[in-house]
Each structure stands twice: as C-alpha cells, then as structure tokens.
Design an enzyme around this catalytic site. Structure first.
Site, PDB file in Angstrom:
ATOM      1  N   HIS A 155       0.812  -1.214   0.000  1.00 24.38           N
ATOM      2  CA  HIS A 155       0.000   0.000   0.000  1.00 24.38           C
ATOM      3  C   HIS A 155       0.849   1.269   0.000  1.00 24.38           C
ATOM      4  CE1 HIS A 155      -4.292  -1.261   0.596  1.00 24.38           C
ATOM      5  NE2 HIS A 155      -3.659  -2.418   0.710  1.00 24.38           N
ATOM      6  N   VAL A 203       1.670   3.454  -4.274  1.00 23.41           N
ATOM      7  CA  VAL A 203       1.091   4.806  -4.391  1.00 23.41           C
ATOM      8  C   VAL A 203       2.226   5.829  -4.435  1.00 23.41           C
ATOM      9  CG1 VAL A 203      -0.416   6.522  -3.337  1.00 23.41           C
ATOM     10  CG2 VAL A 203      -0.994   4.090  -3.164  1.00 23.41           C
ATOM     11  N   GLY A 236       5.213   5.788  -4.722  1.00 23.99           N
ATOM     12  CA  GLY A 236       6.545   5.276  -4.423  1.00 23.99           C
ATOM     13  C   GLY A 236       6.721   4.979  -2.945  1.00 23.99           C
ATOM     14  N   ASP A 246       7.707   5.763   0.264  1.00 22.78           N
ATOM     15  CA  ASP A 246       8.073   6.999   0.964  1.00 22.78           C
ATOM     16  C   ASP A 246       7.360   7.172   2.299  1.00 22.78           C
ATOM     17  OD1 ASP A 246       5.494   7.478   0.153  1.00 22.78           O
ATOM     18  OD2 ASP A 246       5.995   9.064  -1.266  1.00 22.78           O
ATOM     19  N   SER A 289       4.384   7.608   2.950  1.00 23.17           N
ATOM     20  CA  SER A 289       3.231   8.513   2.944  1.00 23.17           C
ATOM     21  C   SER A 289       2.008   7.821   3.547  1.00 23.17           C
ATOM     22  CB  SER A 289       2.925   8.993   1.520  1.00 23.17           C
ATOM     23  OG  SER A 289       2.616   7.896   0.671  1.00 23.17           O
ATOM     24  N   GLU A 303      -3.888   8.594   3.902  1.00 24.99           N
ATOM     25  CA  GLU A 303      -4.127   7.500   2.968  1.00 24.99           C
ATOM     26  C   GLU A 303      -4.814   6.336   3.669  1.00 24.99           C
ATOM     27  OE1 GLU A 303      -0.554   6.437   0.798  1.00 24.99           O
ATOM     28  OE2 GLU A 303       0.027   8.547   0.654  1.00 24.99           O
ATOM     29  N   PRO A 355      -5.310  -1.304  -6.966  1.00 20.58           N
ATOM     30  CA  PRO A 355      -6.431  -1.997  -7.607  1.00 20.58           C
ATOM     31  C   PRO A 355      -7.523  -2.354  -6.592  1.00 20.58           C
ATOM     32  CG  PRO A 355      -4.320  -2.949  -8.265  1.00 20.58           C
ATOM     33  CD  PRO A 355      -4.040  -2.018  -7.128  1.00 20.58           C
ATOM     34  N   HIS A 405      -1.797 -13.057  -0.862  1.00 20.16           N
ATOM     35  CA  HIS A 405      -3.137 -13.431  -0.400  1.00 20.16           C
ATOM     36  C   HIS A 405      -3.162 -14.831   0.195  1.00 20.16           C
ATOM     37  CE1 HIS A 405      -5.290 -10.321  -3.233  1.00 20.16           C
ATOM     38  NE2 HIS A 405      -4.571  -9.762  -2.276  1.00 20.16           N
ATOM     39  N   THR A 465      -3.096 -23.391   5.359  1.00 18.14           N
ATOM     40  CA  THR A 465      -1.928 -22.799   6.024  1.00 18.14           C
ATOM     41  C   THR A 465      -2.132 -21.284   6.090  1.00 18.14           C
ATOM     42  OG1 THR A 465      -0.760 -22.696   3.888  1.00 18.14           O
ATOM     43  CG2 THR A 465      -0.342 -24.622   5.285  1.00 18.14           C
TER      44      THR A 465
END
Length: 330
Positions: free
Chosen positions: A72, A76, A78, A80, A82, A94, A168, A198, A251
C-alpha cells in the site's frame, strides 16, 4: 573513439572527473544501497528484526500487516511512508481510503520506530522501516529472505486523493491489475507471484459478499461457497464488524503456494484472485506456482524487491521523520 581519447588527453581526464558528478546529479547522492546505515546506525536492521520478531510472538498478525504496508505504501507514488501519515491540518490520511479498509497494527510501526530513535535519533527513515519490517515479516511467515536495499527518505505529504488510482480494487479485472503492476515494472509473472501474498491473512466479508449474494458466483466451488456463507451470512455486512474468511484455510499464516492450489480448485476469495486461474496469460504461472513452492518463492522475492524499490525518495529529497505519523516541525 580510442583515437579521439589519445589525441584529447585533457578532455578525457576532464570527462573522467565529470562522469561521477553527472551520475550523482542524475541519480541522487544517496541512491538505495545495501547496508545504507552501516556507519550511521550499524544496529538498525538488527533492531528492526528484533522488534518484528517480538511483535510477531506477541501479536502474530502483525507480520501480515507489514507485508500489506509495503504494497500500500510503495504502489502509491513510491516507497516513501506517505501511507503512515495521519489526517492533520486539513490533510487526509491515505489510511482513511476505502482501499485501506481492514488494515491495522499501524501503532506497532511506532514501536519499531521508537526503538530506532532510542539508538540513532533522526537517522532511520519510516520508509525504510516499512520496507525492512516487510522483509522480516515475510520470513516470520515462512517466506523467503529478501535482501532489500535501504536509504529511502520520507514524504512530507499524503497522497490520499490519488490512492484509488494506484491501488487496484478487489473486483477489478485482471487486465487492469496487470496494467497497474506493469506501470511500476512488475511483469505478469511477478504480478501473479505478488498476489500470492493473499496466501496469508483474511478477507473481510464486505469484499466477499458480491460473490455470494444474491446468487453464488458460478466460478466458486459450491462447498467452499457454503463455507464462505457461514463466515459471511449477511449480504450487507456491517463494515465495522470483524467478519471475515481466511484466504487459505490449510496454512493461513504461511506465505506459500497453497494460494495457487486453491485457485485451481476454484477456492479463490476475491474476483481478481479467481481471474488469475481463468486468464490465459496468467494461468500457466498459477499452475507452475501451485506445483513448485520454490519457484513461487523465487518469483515472489523478485516482485517484492521491485515493489520495494519503486520510485523512492533519496538523498536530499523528503526527510527522516522522528514520528512516522507526522511530518517534522518546520
């Protein structure tokens, strides 16, 4: 060309001196590198590993959070940090985006950061904490050890207004997801691998019910659909309720290739998961990863490394926040 340099020794020498300066100008003085803190904070990476390990044994789910934070944050704009900024002075976090729904354990990032500040004040960036905690969290989840570079700086602004353009949605088409990852240099094979994250954690019912109600998605295994209905009995679940299903029942806290085995058995939870097994461009990778956990680990490592190096702030860009939740006082 050789004749040119023989007859222009002075020019050659000048270019020899100038070339490193041009590289420094083009790429920044402090590009990402292995062991970036070897002089400024030699114990930094060990401190992060110790804190991640301690938090894992106290609150096991934190390891999944570190992995999700990496995605995440880095996708977005890069890598950093944020993502970690709070809503303050009219700036929206965010973390408040719908794309961040279900994310948690942010408070423990501050636990790691405090340990670093005690050792080396104002030295280790929050962006590097995000990257290295993900690296160590992946290991705690039984995944591969990934040698990540460091030297990221922290953003002074939030990108909440564009989060949905970069991350996405769970029901986006596989083509749009592939395109999003391709834009940061991760190919189809890497995208299939990174979605293997996932394999761990859980999916909240609000993101599942569209495949269960009013009718069951025909691509879902019927028995698995009944299990999911048991976990998510209401077609309009309360977003604030902690109602969820495990991504992988076999698992659930191991980063392994059971995710792909489940996809081939029509047990993928999200629409984008199941489309990996039906799209002709991604199915061969799903089949290969389902059959070979080492291959999955290799490709996951490659994709996670590319993700961790997406457009970082370095050198004089950004800052090193003292508190990951807020930009430093001017």
């Amino acid at each position: 060309m050789m004749a040119f340099y023989k007859h222009h020794a002075f020019s050659s020498f000048s270019m020899f001196l100038l070339f490193p300066l041009l590289l420094q100008f083009q790429f920044g003085k402090s590009e990402l590198q292995l062991n970036y803190y070897s002089n400024s904070c030699p114990k930094a990476e060990e401190i992060i590993k110790q804190e991640v390990t301690k938090l894992y044994y106290e609150h096991g789910n934190t390891a999944v959070s570190w992995l999700r934070n990496l995605f995440h944050d880095c996708i977005v704009q890069g890598c950093d940090a944020s993502l970690l900024l709070e809503s303050v002075n009219g700036t929206e976090s965010e973390k408040a985006s719908g794309r961040s729904f279900g994310m948690r354990n942010f408070k423990y990032v501050n636990t790691i950061k405090k340990a670093l500040e005690d050792e080396c004040p104002s030295t280790v960036s929050c962006a590097d904490v995000v990257a290295l905690s993900a690296r160590d969290g992946i290991v705690m989840l039984g995944g591969p050890r990934i040698e990540m570079k460091t030297g990221r700086k922290d953003s002074k602004e939030s990108y909440a207004s564009v989060v949905e353009e970069f991350i996405p949605n769970h029901n986006d088409s596989i083509s749009s997801v592939l395109s999003r990852f391709q834009s940061i240099g991760i190919d189809a094979e890497g995208t299939v691998a990174i979605l293997g994250a996932h394999s761990v954690g859980r999916v909240h019912c609000v993101n599942l019910v569209g495949r269960l109600y009013p009718t069951v998605d025909p691509t879902l295994d019927p028995d698995h659909a009944e299990y999911l209905k048991g976990r998510c009995p209401n077609p309009t679940p309360d977003p604030k309720a902690v109602l969820y299903a495990r991504n992988d029942r076999e698992t659930p806290m191991l980063l392994d290739n059971y995710y792909y085995k489940n996809l081939l058995s029509h047990k993928g939870l999200l629409t984008v998961d199941q489309e990996l097994a039906s799209d002709p461009g991604t199915l061969p990778f799903v089949e290969k990863m389902a059959a070979d956990n080492d291959y999955f680990s290799e490709q996951f490592s490659r994709a996670a490394l590319l993700l961790s190096e997406n457009n970082p702030l370095t050198g004089d860009q950004g800052e090193v926040r003292k508190d990951c939740r807020y930009v430093n006082a001017s």
